[in-house]
Design a protein around this motif. Structure first.
Motif, PDB file in Angstrom:
ATOM      1  N   SER A 234      37.272  89.420  25.058  1.00  0.00           N
ATOM      2  CA  SER A 234      36.243  88.117  25.167  1.00  0.00           C
ATOM      3  C   SER A 234      37.345  87.003  24.438  1.00  0.00           C
ATOM      4  O   SER A 234      37.251  85.926  25.110  1.00  0.00           O
ATOM      5  CB  SER A 234      35.180  88.279  24.200  1.00  0.00           C
ATOM      6  OG  SER A 234      34.232  89.209  24.904  1.00  0.00           O
ATOM      7  N   LYS A 235      38.189  87.073  23.646  1.00  0.00           N
ATOM      8  CA  LYS A 235      38.916  86.365  22.943  1.00  0.00           C
ATOM      9  C   LYS A 235      40.334  86.102  23.991  1.00  0.00           C
ATOM     10  O   LYS A 235      40.616  84.935  24.005  1.00  0.00           O
ATOM     11  CB  LYS A 235      39.549  86.919  21.698  1.00  0.00           C
ATOM     12  CG  LYS A 235      38.881  87.012  20.466  1.00  0.00           C
ATOM     13  CD  LYS A 235      39.619  87.985  19.380  1.00  0.00           C
ATOM     14  CE  LYS A 235      38.422  87.962  18.039  1.00  0.00           C
ATOM     15  NZ  LYS A 235      39.354  88.742  16.938  1.00  0.00           N
ATOM     16  N   ILE A 237      39.831  86.084  27.339  1.00  0.00           N
ATOM     17  CA  ILE A 237      39.142  85.067  28.312  1.00  0.00           C
ATOM     18  C   ILE A 237      39.037  83.815  27.879  1.00  0.00           C
ATOM     19  O   ILE A 237      39.395  82.857  28.381  1.00  0.00           O
ATOM     20  CB  ILE A 237      37.748  85.537  28.638  1.00  0.00           C
ATOM     21  CG1 ILE A 237      38.109  87.085  29.645  1.00  0.00           C
ATOM     22  CG2 ILE A 237      37.110  84.647  29.592  1.00  0.00           C
ATOM     23  CD1 ILE A 237      37.017  87.769  29.703  1.00  0.00           C
ATOM     24  N   ALA A 238      38.589  83.671  26.556  1.00  0.00           N
ATOM     25  CA  ALA A 238      38.526  82.335  26.031  1.00  0.00           C
ATOM     26  C   ALA A 238      39.949  81.493  25.708  1.00  0.00           C
ATOM     27  O   ALA A 238      40.114  80.239  26.112  1.00  0.00           O
ATOM     28  CB  ALA A 238      37.905  82.381  24.597  1.00  0.00           C
ATOM     29  N   HIS A 239      41.031  82.349  25.666  1.00  0.00           N
ATOM     30  CA  HIS A 239      42.286  81.802  25.218  1.00  0.00           C
ATOM     31  C   HIS A 239      42.853  81.251  26.646  1.00  0.00           C
ATOM     32  O   HIS A 239      43.441  80.197  26.822  1.00  0.00           O
ATOM     33  CB  HIS A 239      43.239  82.474  24.498  1.00  0.00           C
ATOM     34  CG  HIS A 239      44.502  82.153  24.131  1.00  0.00           C
ATOM     35  ND1 HIS A 239      45.727  82.579  24.651  1.00  0.00           N
ATOM     36  CD2 HIS A 239      44.939  80.800  23.742  1.00  0.00           C
ATOM     37  CE1 HIS A 239      46.675  81.809  24.276  1.00  0.00           C
ATOM     38  NE2 HIS A 239      46.239  80.739  23.506  1.00  0.00           N
ATOM     39  N   ASP A 240      42.664  82.163  27.710  1.00  0.00           N
ATOM     40  CA  ASP A 240      42.920  81.750  28.941  1.00  0.00           C
ATOM     41  C   ASP A 240      42.224  80.412  29.567  1.00  0.00           C
ATOM     42  O   ASP A 240      42.995  79.626  30.043  1.00  0.00           O
ATOM     43  CB  ASP A 240      42.572  82.902  30.066  1.00  0.00           C
ATOM     44  CG  ASP A 240      43.501  84.072  29.819  1.00  0.00           C
ATOM     45  OD1 ASP A 240      44.521  84.099  29.127  1.00  0.00           O
ATOM     46  OD2 ASP A 240      43.364  85.147  30.399  1.00  0.00           O
ATOM     47  N   ALA A 241      40.848  80.390  29.067  1.00  0.00           N
ATOM     48  CA  ALA A 241      40.455  79.091  29.619  1.00  0.00           C
ATOM     49  C   ALA A 241      40.644  77.884  28.830  1.00  0.00           C
ATOM     50  O   ALA A 241      41.049  76.911  29.438  1.00  0.00           O
ATOM     51  CB  ALA A 241      38.516  79.318  29.179  1.00  0.00           C
ATOM     52  N   GLU A 242      40.957  77.930  27.684  1.00  0.00           N
ATOM     53  CA  GLU A 242      41.766  76.943  27.184  1.00  0.00           C
ATOM     54  C   GLU A 242      43.009  76.460  27.535  1.00  0.00           C
ATOM     55  O   GLU A 242      43.451  75.236  27.619  1.00  0.00           O
ATOM     56  CB  GLU A 242      41.781  77.049  25.577  1.00  0.00           C
ATOM     57  CG  GLU A 242      42.396  75.974  24.665  1.00  0.00           C
ATOM     58  CD  GLU A 242      41.657  74.545  24.573  1.00  0.00           C
ATOM     59  OE1 GLU A 242      41.978  73.704  24.419  1.00  0.00           O
ATOM     60  OE2 GLU A 242      40.263  74.945  24.882  1.00  0.00           O
TER      61      GLU A 242
END
Length: 283
Positions: A234-235, A237-242
């Motif tokens: 989950s972390k 994926i969130a970093h990829d999105a940012e």
């Protein structure tokens, strides 16, 4: 002082002289052998019952563990598919392994780079020198990078070693100590041969990325251990999105892809390069 009835060093191997210096007599050693605490090889090497089979093989043959055998023992990461045959280091002119013996393994006959006391384990520098000659260049680089990380060796220190082979000199010049895993090396080495700007562990959006190609292409590699949990995923994926919101192109690959389909991984990266996703022109 008399030693205790049970031999306390059951997970190591010692030479007779070392045990004598520690206060054990030959009578004591014979008692330990009879009790099954240790085995004796070549009349001088005493191996504890809990020591690994690799140490027994070294004691039996009169050599030192080196190359891939030492790498495995010390926990240096290696690519899959490398043979588990024992690799032993023998000093030229020694009375160790006889060439006529039937033995499945690899013998390295070289003068030690670093003098070592009586031991069944070669020095780190000698193991690296042997790896440089035994493995294909990229695989050897993977293991050298792992050795730098595990042994806390600065790449600058490796470059000062007087290596005897061109292969070792070239690896010492290439190793950078930045790889978070051997998987990064498998991806970065071929990209650097394309004369691209390839950086590792660059901090972007508050976290380090595995590989940054040019200014805008991020390559993330999910190691088997570090990205296996749901929370970590989950972390990631969130970093990829940012990163995407900030204009970066992010390519993420799994452990299985890099290890078993590296050609496919590199093809995907080359397609991104062909589209200019690593340069300002794609913004």
């Amino acid at each position: 002082m008399r030693p205790s009835p049970a031999f306390p060093l059951t997970d190591v191997a010692c030479h007779r002289e070392q045990l004598h210096a520690a206060g054990y007599s030959d009578r004591d050693l014979r008692a330990f052998v009879r009790a099954g605490d240790i085995e004796v090889f070549r009349r001088s090497w005493f191996v504890g019952r809990e020591a690994g089979d690799d140490l027994r093989e070294a004691a039996r043959r009169g050599g030192r563990l080196t190359c891939t055998s030492l790498a495995r023992r010390r926990g240096w990461w290696m690519p899959e598919g490398i043979s588990a045959d024992p690799h032993l280091h023998f000093v030229p002119g020694s009375t160790g392994l006889r060439l006529a013996e039937t033995w499945v393994g690899v013998a390295h006959w070289t003068r030690p780079i670093v003098p070592v006391e009586r031991s069944l384990i070669a020095g780190v520098e000698d193991a690296l020198a042997h790896l440089a000659l035994c493995l294909p260049r990229e695989q050897a680089l993977v293991v050298w990078e792992a050795a730098c990380r595990v042994e806390a060796i600065a790449p600058e220190a490796l470059r000062r070693v007087r290596w005897a082979s061109r292969a070792a000199l070239e690896l010492a010049a290439e190793v950078n100590g930045l790889a978070d895993s051997g998987l990064e090396v498998l991806v970065c080495a071929p990209l650097r041969r394309l004369r691209l700007q390839v950086r590792q562990q660059v901090v972007l959006a508050g976290k380090p990325v595995d590989v940054l190609v040019g200014r805008w292409l991020v390559v993330q590699i999910d190691g088997w251990a570090h990205h296996s949990s749901s929370a970590q995923r989950s972390k990631d994926i969130a970093h990829d999105a940012e990163l995407r919101l900030r204009g970066y192109t992010v390519l993420r690959f799994s452990y299985a892809q890099v290890v078993h389909d590296r050609d496919g991984v590199l093809r995907t990266i080359r397609r991104a390069l062909a589209a200019g996703l690593h340069t300002d022109s794609a913004r």
